[in-house]
Design a protein around this motif. Structure first.
Motif, PDB file in Angstrom:
ATOM      1  N   HIS A  37      -8.662  -2.796  -2.009  1.00 37.23           N
ATOM      2  CA  HIS A  37      -9.368  -1.562  -1.639  1.00 37.23           C
ATOM      3  C   HIS A  37      -8.388  -0.551  -1.061  1.00 37.23           C
ATOM      4  CE1 HIS A  37     -13.387  -3.403  -2.111  1.00 37.23           C
ATOM      5  NE2 HIS A  37     -12.780  -4.498  -1.678  1.00 37.23           N
ATOM      6  N   GLY A  38      -8.729   0.737  -1.212  1.00 40.68           N
ATOM      7  CA  GLY A  38      -7.888   1.794  -0.660  1.00 40.68           C
ATOM      8  C   GLY A  38      -6.492   1.762  -1.247  1.00 40.68           C
ATOM      9  N   SER A  39      -5.503   1.788  -0.353  1.00 44.07           N
ATOM     10  CA  SER A  39      -4.109   1.754  -0.799  1.00 44.07           C
ATOM     11  C   SER A  39      -3.655   0.345  -1.159  1.00 44.07           C
ATOM     12  CB  SER A  39      -3.207   2.301   0.311  1.00 44.07           C
ATOM     13  OG  SER A  39      -3.229   1.433   1.447  1.00 44.07           O
ATOM     14  N   GLY A  40      -4.481  -0.657  -0.823  1.00 45.13           N
ATOM     15  CA  GLY A  40      -4.094  -2.045  -1.060  1.00 45.13           C
ATOM     16  C   GLY A  40      -3.175  -2.599   0.006  1.00 45.13           C
ATOM     17  N   ILE A  42      -2.037  -3.946   3.776  1.00 49.60           N
ATOM     18  CA  ILE A  42      -2.671  -4.781   4.804  1.00 49.60           C
ATOM     19  C   ILE A  42      -2.496  -4.211   6.205  1.00 49.60           C
ATOM     20  CG2 ILE A  42      -2.434  -6.896   3.457  1.00 49.60           C
ATOM     21  CD1 ILE A  42      -0.096  -7.646   5.395  1.00 49.60           C
ATOM     22  N   GLY A  43      -1.900  -3.029   6.310  1.00 46.63           N
ATOM     23  CA  GLY A  43      -1.627  -2.431   7.613  1.00 46.63           C
ATOM     24  C   GLY A  43      -2.836  -1.750   8.242  1.00 46.63           C
ATOM     25  N   PHE A  48      -8.297   0.906   8.856  1.00 49.86           N
ATOM     26  CA  PHE A  48      -9.206   1.919   9.399  1.00 49.86           C
ATOM     27  C   PHE A  48     -10.075   2.515   8.297  1.00 49.86           C
ATOM     28  CE2 PHE A  48      -6.841   2.230  13.442  1.00 49.86           C
ATOM     29  CZ  PHE A  48      -7.905   2.434  14.313  1.00 49.86           C
ATOM     30  N   ARG A  49      -9.459   2.792   7.152  1.00 51.57           N
ATOM     31  CA  ARG A  49     -10.209   3.401   6.045  1.00 51.57           C
ATOM     32  C   ARG A  49     -11.255   2.443   5.478  1.00 51.57           C
ATOM     33  NH1 ARG A  49      -4.957   4.679   3.541  1.00 51.57           N
ATOM     34  NH2 ARG A  49      -4.202   6.689   4.285  1.00 51.57           N
ATOM     35  N   ILE A  50     -10.878   1.182   5.327  1.00 53.35           N
ATOM     36  CA  ILE A  50     -11.717   0.227   4.611  1.00 53.35           C
ATOM     37  C   ILE A  50     -12.618  -0.595   5.531  1.00 53.35           C
ATOM     38  CG2 ILE A  50     -11.714  -1.695   2.967  1.00 53.35           C
ATOM     39  CD1 ILE A  50     -10.607   1.036   1.932  1.00 53.35           C
ATOM     40  N   LEU A  51     -12.096  -1.018   6.676  1.00 56.65           N
ATOM     41  CA  LEU A  51     -12.839  -1.938   7.543  1.00 56.65           C
ATOM     42  C   LEU A  51     -13.576  -1.243   8.675  1.00 56.65           C
ATOM     43  CD1 LEU A  51     -10.083  -4.725   7.872  1.00 56.65           C
ATOM     44  CD2 LEU A  51     -11.893  -4.521   6.144  1.00 56.65           C
ATOM     45  N   GLY A  52     -13.127  -0.035   9.038  1.00 60.30           N
ATOM     46  CA  GLY A  52     -13.735   0.655  10.172  1.00 60.30           C
ATOM     47  C   GLY A  52     -12.913   0.483  11.437  1.00 60.30           C
ATOM     48  N   GLU A 191      -3.200  13.258   0.116  1.00 57.63           N
ATOM     49  CA  GLU A 191      -3.136  12.101   0.989  1.00 57.63           C
ATOM     50  C   GLU A 191      -4.519  11.879   1.609  1.00 57.63           C
ATOM     51  OE1 GLU A 191      -1.807   9.497   1.525  1.00 57.63           O
ATOM     52  OE2 GLU A 191      -0.733   9.245   3.404  1.00 57.63           O
ATOM     53  N   LEU A 192      -4.900  10.602   1.746  1.00 52.46           N
ATOM     54  CA  LEU A 192      -6.202  10.269   2.308  1.00 52.46           C
ATOM     55  C   LEU A 192      -6.218  10.475   3.821  1.00 52.46           C
ATOM     56  CD1 LEU A 192      -6.919   6.972   0.352  1.00 52.46           C
ATOM     57  CD2 LEU A 192      -7.938   9.218  -0.074  1.00 52.46           C
ATOM     58  N   LYS A 193      -7.310  11.046   4.316  1.00 54.71           N
ATOM     59  CA  LYS A 193      -7.496  11.193   5.758  1.00 54.71           C
ATOM     60  C   LYS A 193      -8.395  10.068   6.255  1.00 54.71           C
ATOM     61  CE  LYS A 193      -7.099  16.238   6.018  1.00 54.71           C
ATOM     62  NZ  LYS A 193      -7.707  17.488   6.539  1.00 54.71           N
ATOM     63  N   ILE A 194      -8.379   9.865   7.575  1.00 53.14           N
ATOM     64  CA  ILE A 194      -9.321   8.908   8.163  1.00 53.14           C
ATOM     65  C   ILE A 194     -10.497   9.705   8.711  1.00 53.14           C
ATOM     66  CG2 ILE A 194      -7.577   7.197   8.734  1.00 53.14           C
ATOM     67  CD1 ILE A 194      -7.838   8.176  11.681  1.00 53.14           C
ATOM     68  N   LYS A 195     -11.655   9.041   8.785  1.00 45.92           N
ATOM     69  CA  LYS A 195     -12.853   9.701   9.277  1.00 45.92           C
ATOM     70  C   LYS A 195     -12.876   9.635  10.794  1.00 45.92           C
ATOM     71  CE  LYS A 195     -15.527   8.646   5.136  1.00 45.92           C
ATOM     72  NZ  LYS A 195     -16.716   7.984   4.578  1.00 45.92           N
TER      73      LYS A 195
END
Length: 195
Positions: A37-40, A42-43, A48-52, A191-195
């Motif tokens: 998911h996302g960038s793939g 594990i950092g 933050f983007r995928i798990l919250g 570039e993807l931002k975080i919510k």
């Protein structure tokens, strides 16, 4: 410190650094494989983007502490040079984890843990800059790049020993290099931002 003891500590440091907290937290809390998911990555940023925010905070803490504690232990043993090597090896473990087929993260949180053990005031100041940039721009990658750049600058400002400053410089270059794909996306405006 004896040669064999140093080698053993470095081996342990690699395996500690290689613990893929992003993958573990994703699997056990959200029941998803974060690498798909996302960038793939594990950092912390992808977490933050995928798990919250909640699970990502656990990833951040885990990645930070796995850089902090091995380096702090080596510092406690009174070997600054060995402590720096241990720090480097934990970052390498995070970025090229044996548990993830030698893939990993960008090394920002783990590197921050290493610097915290070596020069706490530097990472504390860099963190506040990092946080301000994240809050203003919503770009974690941009904040991480700026934070990495600030680390050796602050070490020079505080007149830290040459060996530690050299490590800070090398680590900063390494982190920025790992962010080249992010830099390209930032310049392209996608570039993807975080919510």
């Amino acid at each position: 410190m004896e040669f064999l003891s140093t080698v053993l500590i470095l081996i342990i440091a690699y395996f500690v650094g290689a613990i893929p907290f992003g993958y573990i937290v994703g699997k056990h809390i959200k029941k998803i494989d974060i690498t798909k998911h996302g960038s793939g990555n594990i950092g912390t940023t992808n977490a933050f983007r995928i798990l919250g925010a909640g699970p990502a905070s656990l990833v951040l803490l885990g990645d930070f502490l796995k850089g902090f504690f091995p380096t702090l232990y080596a510092m406690y043993m009174g070997e600054v040079g060995v402590a720096i090597l241990v720090g480097l090896v934990t970052i390498v473990g995070h970025n090229w984890s044996i548990f993830m087929k030698f893939k990993g993260g960008r090394g920002v949180a783990t590197g921050a843990g290493v610097v915290m053990a070596l020069v706490p005031k530097v990472i504390i100041i860099a963190f506040f800059f990092w946080l301000a940039i994240v809050l203003i721009t919503k770009y974690v990658s941009l904040a991480s790049i700026v934070g990495a750049f600030l680390v050796p600058m602050l070490m020079i400002y505080f007149k830290e020993p040459l060996l530690i400053t050299a490590f800070g410089t090398a680590a900063a270059i390494f982190v920025i290099y790992r962010h080249i794909p992010n830099i390209k996306r930032l310049l392209a405006g996608n570039e993807l931002k975080i919510k």
